[in-house]
Design an enzyme around this catalytic site. Structure first.
Site, PDB file in Angstrom:
ATOM      1  N   ARG A   1      37.507  26.729 -37.062  1.00  0.00           N
ATOM      2  CA  ARG A   1      36.501  28.051 -36.930  1.00  0.00           C
ATOM      3  C   ARG A   1      36.829  29.272 -37.469  1.00  0.00           C
ATOM      4  O   ARG A   1      36.533  30.409 -36.847  1.00  0.00           O
ATOM      5  CB  ARG A   1      35.903  28.007 -35.442  1.00  0.00           C
ATOM      6  CG  ARG A   1      35.089  26.742 -35.247  1.00  0.00           C
ATOM      7  CD  ARG A   1      33.945  26.586 -35.939  1.00  0.00           C
ATOM      8  NE  ARG A   1      33.116  25.494 -35.353  1.00  0.00           N
ATOM      9  CZ  ARG A   1      33.003  24.316 -35.746  1.00  0.00           C
ATOM     10  NH1 ARG A   1      33.827  23.601 -36.502  1.00  0.00           N
ATOM     11  NH2 ARG A   1      32.061  23.320 -35.227  1.00  0.00           N
TER      12      ARG A   1
ATOM     13  N   SER B   1      26.645  25.704 -31.754  1.00  0.00           N
ATOM     14  CA  SER B   1      27.775  25.822 -30.314  1.00  0.00           C
ATOM     15  C   SER B   1      27.905  27.577 -30.368  1.00  0.00           C
ATOM     16  O   SER B   1      28.154  28.281 -31.144  1.00  0.00           O
ATOM     17  CB  SER B   1      29.113  25.467 -30.955  1.00  0.00           C
ATOM     18  OG  SER B   1      28.967  24.037 -30.917  1.00  0.00           O
TER      19      SER B   1
ATOM     20  N   GLU C   1      31.453  31.965 -30.515  1.00  0.00           N
ATOM     21  CA  GLU C   1      31.748  31.532 -31.896  1.00  0.00           C
ATOM     22  C   GLU C   1      30.881  32.310 -33.025  1.00  0.00           C
ATOM     23  O   GLU C   1      31.458  32.472 -34.015  1.00  0.00           O
ATOM     24  CB  GLU C   1      31.312  29.933 -31.821  1.00  0.00           C
ATOM     25  CG  GLU C   1      31.994  29.241 -33.218  1.00  0.00           C
ATOM     26  CD  GLU C   1      30.923  28.395 -33.866  1.00  0.00           C
ATOM     27  OE1 GLU C   1      29.705  29.028 -34.133  1.00  0.00           O
ATOM     28  OE2 GLU C   1      30.940  27.238 -34.363  1.00  0.00           O
TER      29      GLU C   1
HETATM   30  P1  FAD Z   1      25.133  33.033 -41.259  1.00  0.00           P
HETATM   31  O1  FAD Z   1      24.591  33.250 -39.924  1.00  0.00           O
HETATM   32  O2  FAD Z   1      23.839  33.835 -42.316  1.00  0.00           O
HETATM   33  O3  FAD Z   1      26.420  33.762 -41.590  1.00  0.00           O
HETATM   34  C1  FAD Z   1      27.609  33.520 -40.905  1.00  0.00           C
HETATM   35  C2  FAD Z   1      28.758  34.585 -41.186  1.00  0.00           C
HETATM   36  O4  FAD Z   1      28.816  34.571 -42.483  1.00  0.00           O
HETATM   37  C3  FAD Z   1      28.226  36.013 -41.144  1.00  0.00           C
HETATM   38  O5  FAD Z   1      29.507  36.964 -40.515  1.00  0.00           O
HETATM   39  C4  FAD Z   1      28.084  36.545 -42.508  1.00  0.00           C
HETATM   40  O6  FAD Z   1      28.065  37.914 -42.585  1.00  0.00           O
HETATM   41  C5  FAD Z   1      29.063  35.517 -43.128  1.00  0.00           C
HETATM   42  N1  FAD Z   1      28.501  35.227 -44.625  1.00  0.00           N
HETATM   43  C6  FAD Z   1      27.485  34.361 -44.741  1.00  0.00           C
HETATM   44  N2  FAD Z   1      27.422  34.311 -46.167  1.00  0.00           N
HETATM   45  C7  FAD Z   1      28.428  35.301 -46.742  1.00  0.00           C
HETATM   46  C8  FAD Z   1      28.785  35.365 -47.971  1.00  0.00           C
HETATM   47  N3  FAD Z   1      28.116  34.689 -49.109  1.00  0.00           N
HETATM   48  N4  FAD Z   1      29.625  36.175 -48.056  1.00  0.00           N
HETATM   49  C9  FAD Z   1      30.648  36.695 -47.280  1.00  0.00           C
HETATM   50  N5  FAD Z   1      30.186  36.548 -46.003  1.00  0.00           N
HETATM   51  C10 FAD Z   1      28.969  35.748 -45.781  1.00  0.00           C
HETATM   52  N6  FAD Z   1      28.728  24.852 -37.512  1.00  0.00           N
HETATM   53  C11 FAD Z   1      29.801  24.175 -37.693  1.00  0.00           C
HETATM   54  O7  FAD Z   1      30.917  24.251 -38.236  1.00  0.00           O
HETATM   55  N7  FAD Z   1      29.613  22.897 -37.298  1.00  0.00           N
HETATM   56  C12 FAD Z   1      28.451  22.322 -36.821  1.00  0.00           C
HETATM   57  O8  FAD Z   1      28.365  20.966 -36.712  1.00  0.00           O
HETATM   58  C13 FAD Z   1      27.262  23.333 -36.552  1.00  0.00           C
HETATM   59  N8  FAD Z   1      26.255  22.713 -36.228  1.00  0.00           N
HETATM   60  C14 FAD Z   1      25.205  23.778 -36.003  1.00  0.00           C
HETATM   61  C15 FAD Z   1      24.105  23.402 -35.301  1.00  0.00           C
HETATM   62  C16 FAD Z   1      22.833  24.169 -35.057  1.00  0.00           C
HETATM   63  C17 FAD Z   1      21.655  23.676 -34.491  1.00  0.00           C
HETATM   64  C18 FAD Z   1      22.975  25.556 -35.531  1.00  0.00           C
HETATM   65  C19 FAD Z   1      21.903  26.665 -35.586  1.00  0.00           C
HETATM   66  C20 FAD Z   1      24.316  26.035 -36.028  1.00  0.00           C
HETATM   67  C21 FAD Z   1      25.261  25.182 -36.483  1.00  0.00           C
HETATM   68  N9  FAD Z   1      26.531  25.460 -36.897  1.00  0.00           N
HETATM   69  C22 FAD Z   1      27.472  24.485 -36.952  1.00  0.00           C
HETATM   70  C23 FAD Z   1      26.840  26.764 -37.212  1.00  0.00           C
HETATM   71  C24 FAD Z   1      26.143  27.503 -38.535  1.00  0.00           C
HETATM   72  O9  FAD Z   1      25.329  26.295 -39.071  1.00  0.00           O
HETATM   73  C25 FAD Z   1      27.637  27.687 -39.794  1.00  0.00           C
HETATM   74  O10 FAD Z   1      28.242  28.596 -39.010  1.00  0.00           O
HETATM   75  C26 FAD Z   1      27.021  27.884 -41.080  1.00  0.00           C
HETATM   76  O11 FAD Z   1      28.067  27.849 -41.650  1.00  0.00           O
HETATM   77  C27 FAD Z   1      26.445  29.232 -40.973  1.00  0.00           C
HETATM   78  O12 FAD Z   1      25.450  29.486 -42.245  1.00  0.00           O
HETATM   79  P2  FAD Z   1      24.492  30.581 -42.296  1.00  0.00           P
HETATM   80  O13 FAD Z   1      24.434  30.774 -43.803  1.00  0.00           O
HETATM   81  O14 FAD Z   1      23.359  30.269 -41.280  1.00  0.00           O
HETATM   82  O15 FAD Z   1      25.605  31.669 -42.087  1.00  0.00           O
HETATM   83  N1  EPU Z   2      30.160  17.053 -23.454  1.00  0.00           N
HETATM   84  C1  EPU Z   2      29.820  17.622 -22.065  1.00  0.00           C
HETATM   85  N2  EPU Z   2      28.813  17.927 -21.838  1.00  0.00           N
HETATM   86  C2  EPU Z   2      27.576  18.286 -22.789  1.00  0.00           C
HETATM   87  C3  EPU Z   2      28.047  18.112 -24.145  1.00  0.00           C
HETATM   88  C4  EPU Z   2      29.267  17.419 -24.596  1.00  0.00           C
HETATM   89  O1  EPU Z   2      30.761  16.979 -21.223  1.00  0.00           O
HETATM   90  O2  EPU Z   2      26.781  18.664 -22.719  1.00  0.00           O
HETATM   91  C5  EPU Z   2      31.498  16.363 -23.841  1.00  0.00           C
HETATM   92  C6  EPU Z   2      31.271  14.998 -24.370  1.00  0.00           C
HETATM   93  O3  EPU Z   2      31.144  14.320 -23.699  1.00  0.00           O
HETATM   94  C7  EPU Z   2      32.479  15.163 -25.488  1.00  0.00           C
HETATM   95  C8  EPU Z   2      32.921  16.766 -25.517  1.00  0.00           C
HETATM   96  O4  EPU Z   2      32.152  17.197 -24.560  1.00  0.00           O
HETATM   97  O5  EPU Z   2      33.583  14.491 -24.775  1.00  0.00           O
HETATM   98  C9  EPU Z   2      32.528  17.070 -27.069  1.00  0.00           C
HETATM   99  O6  EPU Z   2      31.048  16.865 -27.382  1.00  0.00           O
HETATM  100  P1  EPU Z   2      30.785  17.051 -28.715  1.00  0.00           P
HETATM  101  O7  EPU Z   2      31.227  15.687 -29.405  1.00  0.00           O
HETATM  102  O8  EPU Z   2      29.156  16.851 -28.613  1.00  0.00           O
HETATM  103  O9  EPU Z   2      31.092  18.146 -29.557  1.00  0.00           O
HETATM  104  P2  EPU Z   2      31.352  19.471 -29.269  1.00  0.00           P
HETATM  105  O10 EPU Z   2      32.903  19.732 -28.874  1.00  0.00           O
HETATM  106  O11 EPU Z   2      30.431  20.037 -27.987  1.00  0.00           O
HETATM  107  C10 EPU Z   2      31.781  20.236 -31.773  1.00  0.00           C
HETATM  108  C11 EPU Z   2      31.191  21.488 -32.570  1.00  0.00           C
HETATM  109  C12 EPU Z   2      30.175  21.325 -33.413  1.00  0.00           C
HETATM  110  C13 EPU Z   2      30.133  19.851 -33.995  1.00  0.00           C
HETATM  111  C14 EPU Z   2      30.422  18.660 -32.905  1.00  0.00           C
HETATM  112  C15 EPU Z   2      30.662  17.286 -33.550  1.00  0.00           C
HETATM  113  C16 EPU Z   2      32.661  23.331 -31.881  1.00  0.00           C
HETATM  114  C17 EPU Z   2      32.477  24.472 -31.182  1.00  0.00           C
HETATM  115  N3  EPU Z   2      31.452  22.622 -31.803  1.00  0.00           N
HETATM  116  O12 EPU Z   2      30.812  20.428 -30.422  1.00  0.00           O
HETATM  117  O13 EPU Z   2      29.816  22.206 -34.137  1.00  0.00           O
HETATM  118  O14 EPU Z   2      28.823  19.467 -34.311  1.00  0.00           O
HETATM  119  O15 EPU Z   2      31.826  19.172 -32.294  1.00  0.00           O
HETATM  120  O16 EPU Z   2      31.852  17.511 -34.458  1.00  0.00           O
HETATM  121  O17 EPU Z   2      33.514  22.806 -32.320  1.00  0.00           O
HETATM  122  C18 EPU Z   2      28.773  24.359 -34.124  1.00  0.00           C
HETATM  123  O18 EPU Z   2      29.987  24.871 -34.365  1.00  0.00           O
HETATM  124  O19 EPU Z   2      27.676  25.091 -34.258  1.00  0.00           O
HETATM  125  C19 EPU Z   2      28.644  22.995 -33.672  1.00  0.00           C
HETATM  126  C20 EPU Z   2      27.329  22.424 -33.335  1.00  0.00           C
END
Ligand code: FAD
Ligand code: EPU
Length: 352
Positions: A175, A251, A347
């Site tokens: 991250r 997250s 985050e």
């Molecule tokens: P924005 O919110 O629009 O921007 C994020 C940051 O990047 C800001 O600081 C912005 O200024 C900068 N930025 C954006 N575009 C540019 C550009 N072209 N040039 C320079 N700076 C820029 N993240 C994960 O890593 N793993 C996950 O599994 C994951 N799951 C998610 C699930 C949900 C339901 C949600 C809502 C979010 C999740 N995220 C996850 C977080 C998010 O999806 C990612 O961080 C994604 O990359 C953000 O994209 P965005 O275009 O919406 O970013």
């Molecule tokens: N867990 C709990 N309680 C909960 C949820 C999860 O105890 O309510 C435990 C699970 O049992 C597991 C551990 O926490 O042992 C991890 O859970 P999970 O696999 O759901 O992943 P996470 O660590 O919570 C991270 C990323 C997610 C990504 C998933 C899958 C971060 C901050 N978050 O979540 O990214 O999708 O792994 O790889 O690293 C995001 O960044 O927005 C995001 C959704």
């Protein structure tokens, strides 16, 4: 540079419509750019008017907790291509515009039978934001496949030359990237290239993915890219709220990385604490587990709350204000720190 973009700049725009947490926030200026030329014009206008620039992709990792006096620059430069000259018999280089939807890029890769980002299916957001926090899920990070990013350097007025930054220079880690550190607010990403394998290779080590696949009738060695993509989508759908129905930013906190010595002490008190090795001296904890154990999961406080299926996701139930959300975040941080001695770091990017 002749500037025809002025007419497209809107004033007093509600950012709740442009960020998935949907907090009310007014941007003094807002523009959506679809070409490199428009982007350069927008930067010129902002610099002439001494307006800070806030870049926005799809707003799924941005929290606007107050009004912003800035030019919010919505990146909308799209398009996908194969870089044939950089590809080989073994791998393929795919390039996308920063405003393209990330999940469409995953689909583009699958259409080209390219292996490497299927585990990153259905992550919301735009391609240009993916390197900012080195998106990751289910055992794969962008760092595993990133080739280069192309940026415009805000300090190179009036030409705004395009610069290529190779993956090794992006300082990607969990991250984290150079774009959150030294190059924060200095560059705008316009294109991203990834190198993917053309021979079958999956990363199926993440426990939740592996056990989901164990339950499928298809033997693991017969699984296709589409099978993995569907599995990831299905797991995500079962845990994560859809921002269109229940506004959230994924997250809310990073998974904390702590010294091994601290972890050993925690493990004595909590034998089943989930942990992932980082290096010889550190390990990563699951913030969701810490928050869950501290009793927050599923709790609602007025307009905000902690999701009932994923304790790491804070949700906006009903037109919450930024300060309500941040107050809840601070309470969770304090409670986890009190109980486990571990600091949780927010985050998403917070504008406050
Ligand atoms: P924005 O919110 O629009 O921007 C994020 C940051 O990047 C800001 O600081 C912005 O200024 C900068 N930025 C954006 N575009 C540019 C550009 N072209 N040039 C320079 N700076 C820029 N993240 C994960 O890593 N793993 C996950 O599994 C994951 N799951 C998610 C699930 C949900 C339901 C949600 C809502 C979010 C999740 N995220 C996850 C977080 C998010 O999806 C990612 O961080 C994604 O990359 C953000 O994209 P965005 O275009 O919406 O970013
Ligand atoms: N867990 C709990 N309680 C909960 C949820 C999860 O105890 O309510 C435990 C699970 O049992 C597991 C551990 O926490 O042992 C991890 O859970 P999970 O696999 O759901 O992943 P996470 O660590 O919570 C991270 C990323 C997610 C990504 C998933 C899958 C971060 C901050 N978050 O979540 O990214 O999708 O792994 O790889 O690293 C995001 O960044 O927005 C995001 C959704």
């Amino acid at each position: 540079m002749p500037n025809s973009l002025h007419a497209n700049i809107q004033t007093n725009v509600n950012l709740a419509d442009y960020a998935t947490m949907a907090l009310p926030s007014t941007a003094s200026h807002f523009v959506s750019v679809t070409t490199l030329d428009e982007l350069k014009q927008a930067i010129v206008i902002a610099q002439e008017q001494s307006l800070p620039i806030i870049v926005l992709g799809e707003g799924s990792n941005s929290l606007f907790t107050c009004d912003v006096s800035a030019l919010v620059l919505h990146m909308n430069i799209s398009g996908f291509e194969v870089d044939a000259s950089a590809s080989s018999d073994d791998d393929i280089v795919l390039v996308a515009g920063a405003g393209a939807h990330w999940d469409d890029f995953v689909q583009f890769a699958i259409v080209h039978n390219a292996y490497g980002i299927e585990n990153l299916s259905w992550i919301p957001g735009a391609v240009g934001a993916a390197p900012i926090q080195n998106i990751g899920a289910y055992g794969v990070e962008l760092s595993h496949v990133l080739e280069w990013v192309e940026v415009i350097d805000l300090n190179t007025a009036p030409d705004f030359s395009v610069r290529r930054i190779y993956a090794i220079e992006c300082e990607l880690s969990y991250r984290e990237s150079i774009f959150k550190q030294r190059l924060k607010n200095q560059v705008i990403i316009i294109r991203v290239a990834i190198r993917l394998s053309l021979s079958k290779q999956f990363n199926l080590n993440y426990a939740a993915l592996s056990s989901y696949l164990d339950d499928l009738p298809t033997p693991k060695d017969e699984l296709t890219l589409t099978d993995i993509r569907q599995a990831v989508i299905s797991i995500r759908d079962s845990k994560l709220p859809n921002p269109e129905k229940c506004p959230n930013a994924g997250s809310f906190f990073k998974n904390p990385i702590i010294p091994k010595s601290q972890f050993e002490k925690l493990k004595q008190a909590h034998a089943n604490i989930p942990n992932y090795p980082v290096d010889g001296d550190h390990c990563k904890l699951a913030a969701a587990w810490l928050i869950d154990q501290a009793g927050w999961k599923g709790k609602r406080f007025g307009n905000v709350g902690v999701h009932e299926k994923q304790a790491l996701v804070l949700v906006n139930y009903n037109q919450a204000q930024g300060h309500e959300l941040m107050a809840l975040a601070r309470e969770i941080q304090a409670s986890v720190h009190e109980r486990f001695g571990v600091a949780l770091e927010i985050e998403p990017r917070v504008y406050e």
